[in-house]
Design a protein around this motif. Structure first.
Motif: not given
Length: 126
Positions: A59-61, A122-124
């Protein structure tokens, strides 16, 4: 001598034909099944879905999540650790987001959007 052999063979056949002459009645149908009516009227059994696809997403994080998409297209299992306990997510119908226990997964395949409890979406990518 031939006369004695034929009498002996007739006597032997008579004795063998009397073997296993049991007068007990034979049970053909067996005992009645007390649940026969319930089983005949029971609803069909639905098998649980099997794993259709398994993906690991970054994911983005920078977190990792692991999602198993099931064959019914309405169920997914999400894990936040590779060998962690899965959380079952369900969708109202195929193509809708999978949700459960504060988790939400939208999409499938190479890219999804995931929402974990207490965090924003979030985008993954897989």
């Amino acid at each position: 001598m031939k006369y004695h052999l034929s009498l002996i063979s007739v006597a032997a056949l008579a004795l063998l034909s009397a073997c296993n002459n049991n007068d007990a009645p034979e049970v053909v149908g067996g005992p009645a099944d007390p649940m026969a009516d319930k089983l005949a009227n029971a609803a069909p059994v639905e098998l649980p879905p099997m794993v259709k696809e398994s993906h690991q997403y970054r994911c983005k994080d920078n977190s990792l999540i692991f999602v198993d998409f099931m064959s019914d297209d309405k169920t997914a299992n999400l894990r936040t650790e590779k060998d962690g306990a899965p959380t079952k997510l369900t969708a109202a119908e195929a193509g809708k987001p999978f949700e459960g226990a504060g988790y939400k997964v939208e999409g499938s395949g190479k890219q999804i959007t995931a929402t974990l409890p207490g965090k924003s979406a979030v985008s993954c990518k897989g």
